[in-house]
Motif scaffolding. Structure first.
Motif, PDB file in Angstrom:
ATOM      1  N   SER A  32       0.825  -1.203   0.000  1.00 37.35           N
ATOM      2  CA  SER A  32       0.000   0.000   0.000  1.00 37.35           C
ATOM      3  C   SER A  32       0.863   1.259   0.000  1.00 37.35           C
ATOM      4  O   SER A  32       0.611   2.205  -0.756  1.00 37.35           O
ATOM      5  CB  SER A  32      -0.928  -0.013   1.209  1.00 37.35           C
ATOM      6  N   GLN A  33       1.903   1.274   0.842  1.00 38.52           N
ATOM      7  CA  GLN A  33       2.797   2.435   0.918  1.00 38.52           C
ATOM      8  C   GLN A  33       3.535   2.651  -0.401  1.00 38.52           C
ATOM      9  O   GLN A  33       3.633   3.786  -0.881  1.00 38.52           O
ATOM     10  CB  GLN A  33       3.802   2.256   2.054  1.00 38.52           C
ATOM     11  N   ARG A  34       4.043   1.563  -0.975  1.00 36.56           N
ATOM     12  CA  ARG A  34       4.813   1.707  -2.220  1.00 36.56           C
ATOM     13  C   ARG A  34       3.927   2.147  -3.378  1.00 36.56           C
ATOM     14  O   ARG A  34       4.326   2.976  -4.187  1.00 36.56           O
ATOM     15  CB  ARG A  34       5.547   0.421  -2.544  1.00 36.56           C
ATOM     16  N   LEU A  35       2.721   1.591  -3.453  1.00 32.33           N
ATOM     17  CA  LEU A  35       1.821   1.998  -4.530  1.00 32.33           C
ATOM     18  C   LEU A  35       1.328   3.420  -4.322  1.00 32.33           C
ATOM     19  O   LEU A  35       1.154   4.168  -5.293  1.00 32.33           O
ATOM     20  CB  LEU A  35       0.650   1.026  -4.661  1.00 32.33           C
ATOM     21  N   SER A  36       1.126   3.808  -3.094  1.00 31.75           N
ATOM     22  CA  SER A  36       0.730   5.180  -2.813  1.00 31.75           C
ATOM     23  C   SER A  36       1.834   6.133  -3.262  1.00 31.75           C
ATOM     24  O   SER A  36       1.572   7.147  -3.923  1.00 31.75           O
ATOM     25  CB  SER A  36       0.445   5.348  -1.323  1.00 31.75           C
ATOM     26  N   ARG A  37       3.064   5.794  -2.918  1.00 29.51           N
ATOM     27  CA  ARG A  37       4.201   6.637  -3.320  1.00 29.51           C
ATOM     28  C   ARG A  37       4.381   6.621  -4.838  1.00 29.51           C
ATOM     29  O   ARG A  37       4.639   7.663  -5.444  1.00 29.51           O
ATOM     30  CB  ARG A  37       5.483   6.160  -2.617  1.00 29.51           C
ATOM     31  N   LEU A  38       4.224   5.449  -5.455  1.00 26.45           N
ATOM     32  CA  LEU A  38       4.331   5.353  -6.906  1.00 26.45           C
ATOM     33  C   LEU A  38       3.287   6.247  -7.563  1.00 26.45           C
ATOM     34  O   LEU A  38       3.581   6.969  -8.515  1.00 26.45           O
ATOM     35  CB  LEU A  38       4.154   3.903  -7.370  1.00 26.45           C
ATOM     36  N   GLY A  39       2.062   6.226  -7.028  1.00 23.02           N
ATOM     37  CA  GLY A  39       1.007   7.079  -7.563  1.00 23.02           C
ATOM     38  C   GLY A  39       1.341   8.551  -7.439  1.00 23.02           C
ATOM     39  O   GLY A  39       1.137   9.327  -8.376  1.00 23.02           O
ATOM     40  N   GLU A  40       1.862   8.956  -6.281  1.00 22.05           N
ATOM     41  CA  GLU A  40       2.259  10.356  -6.085  1.00 22.05           C
ATOM     42  C   GLU A  40       3.321  10.765  -7.097  1.00 22.05           C
ATOM     43  O   GLU A  40       3.234  11.830  -7.713  1.00 22.05           O
ATOM     44  CB  GLU A  40       2.812  10.561  -4.677  1.00 22.05           C
ATOM     45  N   LEU A  41       4.331   9.914  -7.254  1.00 21.67           N
ATOM     46  CA  LEU A  41       5.422  10.228  -8.179  1.00 21.67           C
ATOM     47  C   LEU A  41       4.947  10.250  -9.628  1.00 21.67           C
ATOM     48  O   LEU A  41       5.310  11.140 -10.398  1.00 21.67           O
ATOM     49  CB  LEU A  41       6.560   9.226  -8.013  1.00 21.67           C
TER      50      LEU A  41
END
Length: 189
Positions: free
Chosen positions: A89-98
């Protein structure tokens, strides 16, 4: 990021960008005048096209994210591994932000894309008329509220589409069977 996740994310971006691209023929037409291009730029601003495009990208990211999550879980299960849901969840959230930050930074030539597309469909006078319509107070209000209205109507439209789609498919399958076609799925004996 694993190479599988990277490949999946890039493939999703390619599919999404190809779906949004204007037809190649529109780009091959002759160059429109500077006045035409200026009127299209004004229209894009009045019609809130950049904001609507951003909303579409947010919705596309949500769909992509769900697909990536499902594939990560499926791949992990196939390999007998477990997924750290919090980390995913954290990595996909960060990927989405980037991804969205990079997308927003990109110098998308919206004016050029729409100018090429509109030259096939609208005269300069028609674009000027659209600008007049979109500059009216009611249209300004509509454009300002349109992303919010789209967001608010999404769940209701999705539920309606699912219900109507299920009903239509049931009736279509019944008609297909009535025509004497073999069922698509055999019932176990």
């Amino acid at each position: 990021m694993t190479s599988k996740l990277r490949s999946l994310a890039l493939a999703g971006c390619l599919v999404a960008s190809s779906a949004l691209a204007p037809p190649a023929a529109a780009e091959e037409e002759g160059q429109p005048s500077d006045a035409y291009r200026a009127e299209v730029a004004k229209f894009l601003d009045l019609a809130n096209i950049a904001q609507l495009f951003d909303e579409v990208m947010l919705q596309m990211w949500a769909t992509q994210k769900a697909a990536i999550e499902e594939l990560v879980r499926r791949n992990a299960a196939a390999e007998g591994e477990t997924v750290d849901e919090e980390r995913l969840s954290q990595r996909l959230s960060r990927l989405g932000e980037l991804f969205l930050a990079e997308f927003r930074k990109a110098e998308l030539p919206l004016v050029d894309l729409y100018t090429a597309l509109y030259t096939d469909h609208f005269t300069l006078e028609e674009i000027k008329y659209l600008n007049w319509v979109y500059s009216r107070p009611t249209m300004k209000k509509f454009n300002r509220l349109q992303p919010q209205i789209m967001q608010e109507s999404g769940p209701a439209l999705g539920a309606w589409g699912a219900r109507v789609g299920e009903q239509a498919m049931t009736r279509a399958l019944e008609r297909l069977e009535a025509e004497g076609a073999a069922p698509l799925i055999e019932q176990p004996s």
